[in-house]
Design an enzyme around this catalytic site. Structure first.
Site, PDB file in Angstrom:
ATOM      1  N   GLY A  20       0.858  -1.179   0.000  1.00  0.00           N
ATOM      2  CA  GLY A  20       0.000   0.000   0.000  1.00  0.00           C
ATOM      3  C   GLY A  20       0.886   1.217   0.000  1.00  0.00           C
TER       4      GLY A  20
ATOM      5  N   CYS B  15       6.026  -5.356   0.261  1.00  0.00           N
ATOM      6  CA  CYS B  15       6.131  -4.042  -0.380  1.00  0.00           C
ATOM      7  C   CYS B  15       6.139  -2.903   0.648  1.00  0.00           C
ATOM      8  CB  CYS B  15       5.029  -3.911  -1.423  1.00  0.00           C
ATOM      9  SG  CYS B  15       5.440  -2.714  -2.678  1.00  0.00           S
TER      10      CYS B  15
ATOM     11  N   HIS C 120       4.398  -8.682  -4.578  1.00  0.00           N
ATOM     12  CA  HIS C 120       3.089  -8.969  -3.967  1.00  0.00           C
ATOM     13  C   HIS C 120       2.663 -10.413  -4.251  1.00  0.00           C
ATOM     14  CE1 HIS C 120       1.696  -4.819  -2.966  1.00  0.00           C
ATOM     15  NE2 HIS C 120       2.575  -4.495  -3.888  1.00  0.00           N
TER      16      HIS C 120
ATOM     17  N   GLU D  98       0.489 -12.058  -2.837  1.00  0.00           N
ATOM     18  CA  GLU D  98      -0.962 -12.168  -2.648  1.00  0.00           C
ATOM     19  C   GLU D  98      -1.735 -11.840  -3.923  1.00  0.00           C
ATOM     20  OE1 GLU D  98       0.876  -9.724  -1.709  1.00  0.00           O
ATOM     21  OE2 GLU D  98      -0.208  -7.825  -1.846  1.00  0.00           O
TER      22      GLU D  98
HETATM   23  N1  GLN Z   1       5.534   2.797  -3.115  1.00  0.00           N
HETATM   24  C1  GLN Z   1       4.899   2.376  -1.903  1.00  0.00           C
HETATM   25  C2  GLN Z   1       5.567   2.995  -0.673  1.00  0.00           C
HETATM   26  O1  GLN Z   1       6.603   3.558  -0.788  1.00  0.00           O
HETATM   27  C3  GLN Z   1       4.895   0.870  -1.772  1.00  0.00           C
HETATM   28  C4  GLN Z   1       4.132   0.286  -2.923  1.00  0.00           C
HETATM   29  C5  GLN Z   1       3.377  -0.975  -2.582  1.00  0.00           C
HETATM   30  O2  GLN Z   1       3.216  -1.359  -1.427  1.00  0.00           O
HETATM   31  N2  GLN Z   1       2.841  -1.590  -3.615  1.00  0.00           N
HETATM   32  O3  GLN Z   1       5.027   2.904   0.384  1.00  0.00           O
END
Ligand code: GLN
Length: 195
Positions: A47, A79, A175, A177
């Site tokens: 996220g 992520c 990811h 998931e």
């Molecule tokens: N770019 C997001 C961040 O820096 C991470 C991206 C993701 O979780 N898909 O928090």
């Protein structure tokens, strides 16, 4: 077995569906009272790490979660979850205050490190401890720029570390998931069972 899924923001539902598919009971953590439920592990979804970090702090979840991880609760960060677990982060806005994070893993994460155009892509690569290649979906992903001694590198794509483990902490820049392959989640569940 019961897994807590941090559900403040981001792709938490996809983790829940994946774990349900594997027959694992999950519950969402949206506030401190949720966190107090009995759990065997924690998933921190992808996220926006800045948003999740601020919410963790404002909801009083940052310290209790950090303490639980330091006490050995297995955690799986994908992520943004990887960024929240990293001790050091590069790529934060220099003009804004440093976003709060858990910082329990001895590594430096580089945020949004592939640049705008390459922010989202798909790859297949090997993953230490799993036979055959794993499909990997990257979305504005970080990578691990530096990993200290006790951090074990599990996977690399194009010379960048994209999965690692430190004791009971597992992180992926991609990811799992979002793909149908359940093996990375099963790897995490094996860590939970071995605790
Ligand atoms: N770019 C997001 C961040 O820096 C991470 C991206 C993701 O979780 N898909 O928090």
């Amino acid at each position: 077995m019961r897994i807590a899924i941090l559900a403040l923001q981001g792709a938490f539902l996809e983790h829940e569906m994946m774990l349900n598919k594997l027959g694992v009971d999950c519950f969402e953590v949206r506030q401190l009272s949720d966190w107090h439920q009995v759990k065997d592990g924690l998933v921190i979804p992808g996220g926006e790490s800045t948003t999740q970090g601020k919410l963790l702090r404002d909801l009083g979840l940052l310290e209790p979660i950090r303490e639980a991880i330091e006490a050995g609760l297995p955690v799986f960060g994908t992520c943004a979850g990887l960024i929240l677990l990293a001790h050091e982060v590069e790529g934060n806005s220099p003009s804004a205050p440093v976003p709060p994070r858990l910082g329990t893993m001895n590594m430096t994460a580089a945020r949004n490190a592939y640049g705008r155009q390459l922010g989202s892509f798909h790859a297949e690569a090997s993953f230490k401890g799993i036979d055959g290649n794993i499909p990997m979906t990257f979305i504005r992903a970080p990578y691990i720029k530096e990993a200290a001694g006790e951090v074990e590198i599990l996977s690399e794509v194009d010379g960048h570390i994209v999965a690692a483990r430190q004791g009971n902490q597992l992180v992926t820049a991609f990811h799992p998931e979002l793909d149908s392959d359940t093996r990375v989640h099963e790897y995490f569940l094996d860590m939970v069972k071995a605790r």
